[in-house]
Design an enzyme around this catalytic site. Sequence first.
Site, mmCIF file in Angstrom:
data_model
loop_
_atom_site.group_PDB
_atom_site.id
_atom_site.type_symbol
_atom_site.label_atom_id
_atom_site.label_comp_id
_atom_site.label_asym_id
_atom_site.label_seq_id
_atom_site.Cartn_x
_atom_site.Cartn_y
_atom_site.Cartn_z
ATOM 1 N N GLY A 1 14.095 66.085 79.170
ATOM 2 C CA GLY A 1 13.026 65.105 79.382
ATOM 3 C C GLY A 1 11.851 65.545 80.227
ATOM 4 N N LYS B 1 9.228 67.104 79.330
ATOM 5 C CA LYS B 1 7.970 66.812 78.620
ATOM 6 C C LYS B 1 7.847 65.326 78.343
ATOM 7 C CE LYS B 1 8.029 71.480 76.911
ATOM 8 N NZ LYS B 1 9.438 71.801 77.264
ATOM 9 N N ASP C 1 19.691 63.851 64.596
ATOM 10 C CA ASP C 1 19.207 65.172 64.206
ATOM 11 C C ASP C 1 17.729 64.971 63.857
ATOM 12 O OD1 ASP C 1 18.418 67.406 62.566
ATOM 13 O OD2 ASP C 1 20.541 67.888 62.358
ATOM 14 N N CYS D 1 10.024 78.133 73.613
ATOM 15 C CA CYS D 1 10.027 79.026 74.776
ATOM 16 C C CYS D 1 10.515 80.398 74.324
ATOM 17 C CB CYS D 1 10.860 78.461 75.927
ATOM 18 S SG CYS D 1 12.575 78.176 75.521
HETATM 19 C C1 LIG Z 1 13.786 73.428 74.150
HETATM 20 S S1 LIG Z 1 14.919 72.200 74.324
HETATM 21 C C2 LIG Z 1 13.952 70.786 74.617
HETATM 22 C C3 LIG Z 1 13.453 70.683 76.013
HETATM 23 C C4 LIG Z 1 12.702 69.393 76.253
HETATM 24 N N1 LIG Z 1 11.620 69.221 75.335
HETATM 25 C C5 LIG Z 1 12.187 69.274 77.663
HETATM 26 O O1 LIG Z 1 11.011 69.475 77.885
HETATM 27 O O2 LIG Z 1 12.955 68.976 78.554
HETATM 28 C C6 LIG Z 1 15.415 71.955 72.668
HETATM 29 C C7 LIG Z 1 16.266 70.753 72.449
HETATM 30 O O3 LIG Z 1 16.476 70.624 71.054
HETATM 31 C C8 LIG Z 1 17.685 69.962 70.859
HETATM 32 N N2 LIG Z 1 18.058 70.135 69.442
HETATM 33 C C9 LIG Z 1 18.697 71.150 68.826
HETATM 34 N N3 LIG Z 1 18.792 70.927 67.527
HETATM 35 C C10 LIG Z 1 18.192 69.735 67.277
HETATM 36 C C11 LIG Z 1 17.983 68.963 66.122
HETATM 37 N N4 LIG Z 1 18.395 69.372 64.925
HETATM 38 N N5 LIG Z 1 17.348 67.791 66.260
HETATM 39 C C12 LIG Z 1 16.913 67.363 67.455
HETATM 40 N N6 LIG Z 1 17.112 68.046 68.576
HETATM 41 C C13 LIG Z 1 17.729 69.230 68.493
HETATM 42 C C14 LIG Z 1 18.585 70.625 71.857
HETATM 43 O O4 LIG Z 1 19.683 69.807 72.155
HETATM 44 C C15 LIG Z 1 17.648 70.814 73.043
HETATM 45 O O5 LIG Z 1 17.798 69.779 73.960
#
Ligand SMILES: C[S@@+](CC[C@H](N)C(=O)[O-])C[C@H]1O[C@@H](n2cnc3c(N)ncnc32)[C@H](O)[C@@H]1O
Length: 645
Positions: free
Chosen positions: A391, A393, A438, A512
Amino acid sequence: MGRRAKKKQGEPEPLLISSRANPRARKSPKEKASGEKKRKLGDITDITTDGQEIERKTSKKVKATSDEKDLGKKFVKKPKNEATKLSNTTESNIKRQKTKISSGNYDTKNGSENGSNTKIPETSGIIRHIGLCADDDSDDGDSEVSETCRFLLDSSIWSQYTNGLIGGAHLLLYQKLYLDIEEKSRILDEEKRKEAELADDELQTNIEQTEKFTLPVNQDTEEGQTVTPDLQVVNQRIQDIVGVLNNFKKLGDEKRGRSAYVEQLIKDMTVYYGYSEFLLEKLFHLFSVSEAIEFFEANEISRPVTIRANTLRTRRRDLAQALINRGVSLEPTGKWTKVGLTVFNSSIPIGATPEYLAGHYMLQSASSFLPVIALAPQENEKILDMASAPGGKTTYIAALMKNTGIIFANDSNKERTKGLVANVHRLGVKNVVVSNYDGREFPSVTGGFDRVLLDAPCSGTGIISRDPAVKISKTDKDFKILSHLQKELILSAIDSVDARSSTGGYIVYSTCSVTVDENEEVVNYALKKRPNVKLVPTGLDFGQEGFTKYRGKNFHSSLKLTKRYYPHVHNMDGFFVSKFKKFSNTFSKSNDDDKTENVNDTTNDKNGGAKEIDKGTSNATNKAPKDKSMKARQKNSKEGETKKL
Ligand SMILES: C[S@@+](CC[C@H](N)C(=O)[O-])C[C@H]1O[C@@H](n2cnc3c(N)ncnc32)[C@H](O)[C@@H]1O
């Protein structure tokens, strides 16, 4: 295409890399991958590309400081500064002298050697010396007198003298003794220095006359050998190879060719930096050889800790003052953000201050501000943060929207949504709905968003300094799976936006990671599959342009509007940010018009956000085109749970 980024106003302060400040002992690759620190590689200067097709041959750092320029000169031996040498010598003499006194060779009581009772008469000369000692603070540059006085003061003799416990004669004795030893030691040091100089000269002469670096054949190197490689040898060879590649015409072996040197260099860097050969090579080809070294070096150093002031609860100025009062030393992160603070030092845990617990700030890497700035959320909009946990962002978006409108904060990982919910509460965010789908199920779950942020799951090659396990854990298969998922998610993100939004119609895709297959390739794929979107400027006034060509692959020319961030250039985590404008809710398959049009509709409001003027690009129906495999994807969704929290 050489693209040296010019330093623009507001760019973050440059990376300061100093091997001297970061002495790191060499460890085995496994130890290194688990976060062990190591020494710097040295003596790397600019060289040309290795003959592979590399679009970005050079990259200028934000501001080349002397430390940065020195990056390549870390292991260059310099003669010790004479003053330092003298001082060191003197100090060791002082130590020796003190030992001698305390071991009873001197009869301090009687001022005589070996306990004899020889009396030393006081003279005016002694008084003169004492006088010099007394105003030694004046830094008169007379090192003998200065050091003598230090000796006298250190050994409490001066205080004994001033308390009348010993006479000036004793001082003279100590002074004389000290100077004798000092003199002898200086002669010895001088002899040693001359010897070392001679040896150096001989070595140098030999190198110049006979030695030219010869690329080893396989059995000469450490591969295949069971013994732990000598990292000093490997480091030396890296330097040698870079030196040859710098001047291949003169120093290289034409028969073996440049590629043989590059191959050996990659192998050696794999050993030295502790990466899998697969990943090292993948990252190596993003840069020129010298820049690659800088990148890998930067991954060995932690990025500065940054926090984001939560403007829903406080102002940055007030937060800074509160933390300074608690002993935290910090400063604004850069002109490009009005909410970032960089923490240099803290006597208290920065994640457990009363201000933290009260939600006045979020511990957040500087680069993760960027996608939100690019998204430029507006008050009262409907926004989807498709992969949002934990969270960082989402809560920034909420702050920019001043808790108005609605944010759907989604993440497929239910465990991670717990942290998201906690952050939402702590930071006083009130406009968020947390969901656990998802992301590929959008827009079937709900659509018609003004803006969508897809901060996609990725390999994390931009955050290796934080997670060194990436060095050895990521395989070719992982990258294939990830980029496939990213491609599916980006289509869903695009399809979830309403092109008719009066304030928005934007999609931001970020990762990232610095690999091309997770960034430019995904964006290029989206442009092909969804001709109803085009890339627009991110609104970020620093960062390097994305690739439009990479190792034989050509991407849409508008890819230059995307932004890349690197640890060695921007002193922040490696990041990629792109921004799309959806101009129609429908599209025909054949519609693959030129999308190079530069729709510059973003102007930063310099408040961590941006104001945008909608160009009213479309009055088409709000029917989000469905990807053929959407239903199949929804069925096959493994990661996501289709239950709303
Ligand atoms: C880079 S992190 C996000 C960080 C977040 N935006 C933040 O700023 O704190 C990527 C996220 O994508 C989620 N994720 C992975 N596959 C996904 C999917 N198919 N649909 C939605 N979220 C997914 C992961 O659980 C992870 O929390």
